[in-house]
Design a protein around this motif. Structure first.
Motif, PDB file in Angstrom:
ATOM      1  N   THR A  81       0.862  -1.183   0.000  1.00 38.92           N
ATOM      2  CA  THR A  81       0.000   0.000   0.000  1.00 38.92           C
ATOM      3  C   THR A  81       0.899   1.235   0.000  1.00 38.92           C
ATOM      4  O   THR A  81       2.088   1.146   0.349  1.00 38.92           O
ATOM      5  CB  THR A  81      -0.897   0.032   1.252  1.00 38.92           C
ATOM      6  OG1 THR A  81      -0.069   0.214   2.403  1.00 38.92           O
ATOM      7  CG2 THR A  81      -1.728  -1.239   1.381  1.00 38.92           C
ATOM      8  N   PRO A  82       0.371   2.387  -0.382  1.00 38.73           N
ATOM      9  CA  PRO A  82       1.191   3.612  -0.345  1.00 38.73           C
ATOM     10  C   PRO A  82       1.766   3.889   1.051  1.00 38.73           C
ATOM     11  O   PRO A  82       2.907   4.325   1.178  1.00 38.73           O
ATOM     12  CB  PRO A  82       0.213   4.707  -0.772  1.00 38.73           C
ATOM     13  CG  PRO A  82      -0.799   4.002  -1.609  1.00 38.73           C
ATOM     14  CD  PRO A  82      -0.937   2.636  -0.996  1.00 38.73           C
ATOM     15  N   GLU A  83       0.987   3.598   2.087  1.00 34.25           N
ATOM     16  CA  GLU A  83       1.462   3.814   3.458  1.00 34.25           C
ATOM     17  C   GLU A  83       2.624   2.879   3.793  1.00 34.25           C
ATOM     18  O   GLU A  83       3.603   3.287   4.423  1.00 34.25           O
ATOM     19  CB  GLU A  83       0.327   3.612   4.468  1.00 34.25           C
ATOM     20  CG  GLU A  83      -0.784   4.638   4.380  1.00 34.25           C
ATOM     21  CD  GLU A  83      -1.796   4.316   3.293  1.00 34.25           C
ATOM     22  OE1 GLU A  83      -1.816   3.173   2.770  1.00 34.25           O
ATOM     23  OE2 GLU A  83      -2.565   5.230   2.937  1.00 34.25           O
ATOM     24  N   GLU A  84       2.522   1.621   3.379  1.00 32.97           N
ATOM     25  CA  GLU A  84       3.593   0.655   3.624  1.00 32.97           C
ATOM     26  C   GLU A  84       4.867   1.049   2.881  1.00 32.97           C
ATOM     27  O   GLU A  84       5.972   1.000   3.427  1.00 32.97           O
ATOM     28  CB  GLU A  84       3.143  -0.756   3.214  1.00 32.97           C
ATOM     29  CG  GLU A  84       2.038  -1.319   4.078  1.00 32.97           C
ATOM     30  CD  GLU A  84       1.411  -2.570   3.504  1.00 32.97           C
ATOM     31  OE1 GLU A  84       0.849  -3.354   4.294  1.00 32.97           O
ATOM     32  OE2 GLU A  84       1.472  -2.779   2.269  1.00 32.97           O
ATOM     33  N   ASP A  85       4.688   1.451   1.624  1.00 40.08           N
ATOM     34  CA  ASP A  85       5.833   1.878   0.815  1.00 40.08           C
ATOM     35  C   ASP A  85       6.496   3.103   1.432  1.00 40.08           C
ATOM     36  O   ASP A  85       7.715   3.190   1.529  1.00 40.08           O
ATOM     37  CB  ASP A  85       5.379   2.173  -0.617  1.00 40.08           C
ATOM     38  CG  ASP A  85       6.556   2.496  -1.520  1.00 40.08           C
ATOM     39  OD1 ASP A  85       7.459   1.645  -1.653  1.00 40.08           O
ATOM     40  OD2 ASP A  85       6.569   3.610  -2.081  1.00 40.08           O
ATOM     41  N   ARG A  86       5.687   4.060   1.858  1.00 46.02           N
ATOM     42  CA  ARG A  86       6.210   5.285   2.489  1.00 46.02           C
ATOM     43  C   ARG A  86       6.960   4.947   3.778  1.00 46.02           C
ATOM     44  O   ARG A  86       8.020   5.500   4.053  1.00 46.02           O
ATOM     45  CB  ARG A  86       5.059   6.244   2.771  1.00 46.02           C
ATOM     46  CG  ARG A  86       5.472   7.647   3.130  1.00 46.02           C
ATOM     47  CD  ARG A  86       4.284   8.563   3.241  1.00 46.02           C
ATOM     48  NE  ARG A  86       3.221   7.773   2.766  1.00 46.02           N
ATOM     49  CZ  ARG A  86       1.946   8.013   2.528  1.00 46.02           C
ATOM     50  NH1 ARG A  86       1.508   9.004   2.684  1.00 46.02           N
ATOM     51  NH2 ARG A  86       1.056   7.231   2.106  1.00 46.02           N
ATOM     52  N   ALA A  87       6.431   4.015   4.561  1.00 45.72           N
ATOM     53  CA  ALA A  87       7.086   3.620   5.813  1.00 45.72           C
ATOM     54  C   ALA A  87       8.454   2.994   5.541  1.00 45.72           C
ATOM     55  O   ALA A  87       9.437   3.298   6.229  1.00 45.72           O
ATOM     56  CB  ALA A  87       6.199   2.643   6.592  1.00 45.72           C
ATOM     57  N   ARG A  89      10.330   3.452   2.808  1.00 48.21           N
ATOM     58  CA  ARG A  89      11.228   4.491   2.284  1.00 48.21           C
ATOM     59  C   ARG A  89      11.737   5.387   3.407  1.00 48.21           C
ATOM     60  O   ARG A  89      12.913   5.734   3.453  1.00 48.21           O
ATOM     61  CB  ARG A  89      10.526   5.317   1.194  1.00 48.21           C
ATOM     62  CG  ARG A  89      10.476   4.579  -0.147  1.00 48.21           C
ATOM     63  CD  ARG A  89       9.978   5.449  -1.301  1.00 48.21           C
ATOM     64  NE  ARG A  89       8.525   5.633  -1.197  1.00 48.21           N
ATOM     65  CZ  ARG A  89       7.918   6.799  -0.962  1.00 48.21           C
ATOM     66  NH1 ARG A  89       8.611   7.890  -0.831  1.00 48.21           N
ATOM     67  NH2 ARG A  89       6.607   6.860  -0.884  1.00 48.21           N
ATOM     68  N   ALA A  90      10.857   5.742   4.339  1.00 47.33           N
ATOM     69  CA  ALA A  90      11.261   6.587   5.473  1.00 47.33           C
ATOM     70  C   ALA A  90      12.285   5.866   6.350  1.00 47.33           C
ATOM     71  O   ALA A  90      13.247   6.468   6.832  1.00 47.33           O
ATOM     72  CB  ALA A  90      10.036   6.981   6.302  1.00 47.33           C
ATOM     73  N   ARG A  92      14.418   3.518   5.295  1.00 49.67           N
ATOM     74  CA  ARG A  92      15.677   3.523   4.537  1.00 49.67           C
ATOM     75  C   ARG A  92      16.408   4.853   4.679  1.00 49.67           C
ATOM     76  O   ARG A  92      17.604   4.897   4.899  1.00 49.67           O
ATOM     77  CB  ARG A  92      15.423   3.265   3.055  1.00 49.67           C
ATOM     78  CG  ARG A  92      15.206   1.837   2.684  1.00 49.67           C
ATOM     79  CD  ARG A  92      14.996   1.742   1.160  1.00 49.67           C
ATOM     80  NE  ARG A  92      14.655   0.408   0.768  1.00 49.67           N
ATOM     81  CZ  ARG A  92      15.538  -0.531   0.464  1.00 49.67           C
ATOM     82  NH1 ARG A  92      16.813  -0.265   0.505  1.00 49.67           N
ATOM     83  NH2 ARG A  92      15.141  -1.738   0.119  1.00 49.67           N
TER      84      ARG A  92
END
Length: 119
Positions: A81-87, A89-90, A92
């Motif tokens: 999900t966009p939230e999972e991807d954002r988490a 990336r943050a 990293r």
């Protein structure tokens, strides 16, 4: 108990106990200063872990290194999900920033992109 270092002094954990016990009045909370280490359900366990295993920074560093390994090998079974991807990336970015600081201090950081410590 956490170790405090004051100017011109060494470990002063015992000194805090002396000050707080000397200036506390029975039934009242009177002291020259208060050091709040946060709430803990088992402060004696926390103190022993810090004294024998490592500081909070050491513990977080080990967790960060392990996360860097997991992120490097992570292959999701489905679309994130966009939230999972954002988490991710943050995380990293944060691990890279921490690695930059470690490297600036002559430490060999483990970055999420590789499994080998940077030199």
């Amino acid at each position: 108990m956490a170790t405090f270092r004051m100017p011109l002094g060494g470990d002063v954990t015992q000194a805090f106990r002396i000050f707080t016990s000397a200036f506390n009045m029975v039934g009242n909370s009177f002291s020259l200063f208060t050091v709040n280490m946060g709430l803990s359900k088992a402060p004696e366990v926390e103190a022993e872990v810090i004294d024998t295993i490592g500081s909070y920074g050491s513990q977080l560093g080990r967790i960060g290194d392990a996360l860097a390994v997991l992120i490097t090998h992570f292959e999701p079974k489905g679309k994130l999900t966009p939230e999972e991807d954002r988490a991710l990336r943050a995380l990293r970015v944060m691990l890279d920033e921490i690695a930059d600081i470690k490297q600036a201090h002559g430490r060999a950081p483990l970055r999420p992109r590789t499994l080998e410590p940077a030199s």
